[in-house]
Design an enzyme around this catalytic site. Structure first.
Site, PDB file in Angstrom:
ATOM      1  N   GLY A 166     -19.777  32.770  -7.179  1.00 42.03           N
ATOM      2  CA  GLY A 166     -18.757  33.817  -7.262  1.00 42.03           C
ATOM      3  C   GLY A 166     -18.265  34.220  -5.879  1.00 42.03           C
ATOM      4  O   GLY A 166     -17.059  34.405  -5.649  1.00 42.03           O
ATOM      5  N   TYR A 167     -19.204  34.357  -4.946  1.00 42.46           N
ATOM      6  CA  TYR A 167     -18.876  34.738  -3.563  1.00 42.46           C
ATOM      7  C   TYR A 167     -18.009  33.664  -2.917  1.00 42.46           C
ATOM      8  O   TYR A 167     -16.932  33.946  -2.373  1.00 42.46           O
ATOM      9  CB  TYR A 167     -20.186  34.912  -2.798  1.00 42.46           C
ATOM     10  CG  TYR A 167     -20.067  35.445  -1.392  1.00 42.46           C
ATOM     11  CD1 TYR A 167     -19.450  36.666  -1.127  1.00 42.46           C
ATOM     12  CD2 TYR A 167     -20.622  34.747  -0.312  1.00 42.46           C
ATOM     13  CE1 TYR A 167     -19.376  37.170   0.171  1.00 42.46           C
ATOM     14  CE2 TYR A 167     -20.564  35.238   0.973  1.00 42.46           C
ATOM     15  CZ  TYR A 167     -19.935  36.455   1.219  1.00 42.46           C
ATOM     16  OH  TYR A 167     -19.865  36.939   2.504  1.00 42.46           O
TER      17      TYR A 167
END
Ligand SMILES: NC(=O)c1ccc[n+]([C@@H]2O[C@H](COP(=O)([O-])OP(=O)(O)OC[C@H]3O[C@@H](n4cnc5c(N)ncnc54)[C@H](O)[C@@H]3O)[C@@H](O)[C@H]2O)c1
Length: 272
Positions: A166-167
């Site tokens: 996600g990052y």
């Protein structure tokens, strides 16, 4: 032409630092940026969802004789983002520089990241950037134009030892957002760039590794992985942002500036 005894590098500029507080004592990227802008003559609105953290940064600036105000709000809320820009206009008469520092990560790959984690990371790392950028652009365009600096991460471009899907993905999209804004506003006087930090020794990272039994070794290992054999500091990140935000970078837009002690070269990709 510059002269000896010249004013600060952002003298008189009206600046909003989004996430200008810090999660702990010491110098985070956002706090260092807010203080550095003020030391260089800027008027700084410290925007943070944590009121105590925002006031701490404002107090530091005012304690040094600088000009600062705080705004408390969650930037994932479009109304709060618009209100933050309105506060800069009311406190300083306008906005010249937007510095977007907020960002979170949750560890995990595509197979084991819950959708809630993915959404939370995207809402802070990307959606909030969309809201505050949209709110700020009409102000940045006034008075001959302004500048945006987004803080991304080396992980947006290169894989680290652990997956943070996600990052990595949200920060890659933030870098792309910066270039889209740069293209759309190049002829309208607004520049947009990113700073790409590598391993930075911040209160957030310190708090994260402090819970491990071998915290000291982890810190040493992080430093050892960097070609310059040290982690960066919030000041390293802030100095790069200051340059990109200042008129010294007046012909620079749409770039991703690495602040990584050579890490990307070591990882075989200095092309970002
Ligand atoms: N430390 C590293 O090694 C490293 C490496 C690469 C990139 N970065 C990037 O640096 C940035 C964080 O740096 P920092 O040291 O200032 O972190 P920090 O977490 O200490 O400070 C961020 C501030 O943002 C505020 N914030 C978080 N979500 C918010 C929201 N929704 N609305 C308003 N405020 C909010 C927090 O309250 C906090 O005070 C992130 O974008 C991160 O991805 C850090």
């Amino acid at each position: 032409m510059t002269k000896i005894g010249k004013p600060g590098r952002v003298e008189g500029k009206r600046i909003a630092v989004i996430g200008g507080g810090s999660v702990g004592p010491g110098w985070g990227n956002g706090k260092a940026a807010a203080v550095l802008y003020a030391r260089e003559g800027g008027q700084v609105l410290v925007v943070d969802q944590n009121g105590k953290a925002a006031i701490e940064t404002v107090d530091l600036i005012q304690g040094e004789g600088g000009r600062a105000a705080s705004f408390v709000g969650d930037m994932t809320d479009p109304e709060a983002a618009a209100a933050a820009v309105a506060e800069a206009v009311s406190a300083f008469g306008g906005l010249d520089i937007l510095h977007y520092n907020i960002g979170i990560s949750t560890r995990g790959g595509i197979g084991d990241t819950p959708y809630e984690d993915w959404r939370r990371v995207f809402s802070i790392n990307l959606d909030a950037a969309f809201h505050i950028t949209q709110a700020a652009l009409p102000e940045l365009e006034k008075n001959g134009g302004g500048a945006i600096v987004y803080i991304t991460t080396l992980a947006a471009h290169l894989n680290g030892p652990y997956p943070y899907v996600g990052y990595e993905t949200s920060k890659a999209a933030l870098s792309r957002l910066s270039r889209s804004v740069a293209t759309e506003y190049a002829a309208r006087g607004v520049r947009s760039n990113t700073v790409v930090p590598g391993m930075i020794d911040t209160p957030h990272v310190q708090a994260h590794i402090a819970t491990a039994a071998n915290a000291e070794m982890i810190a040493k290992t992080r430093a050892g992985q960097v070609p310059m054999k040290r982690q960066g500091t919030g000041w390293d990140v802030a100095e790069a942002a200051l340059f990109l935000a200042s008129d010294a970078a007046g012909f620079i837009t749409g770039v991703d500036l690495r602040v990584d002690g050579g890490m990307a070269i070591l990882m075989g990709n200095a092309a970002i």
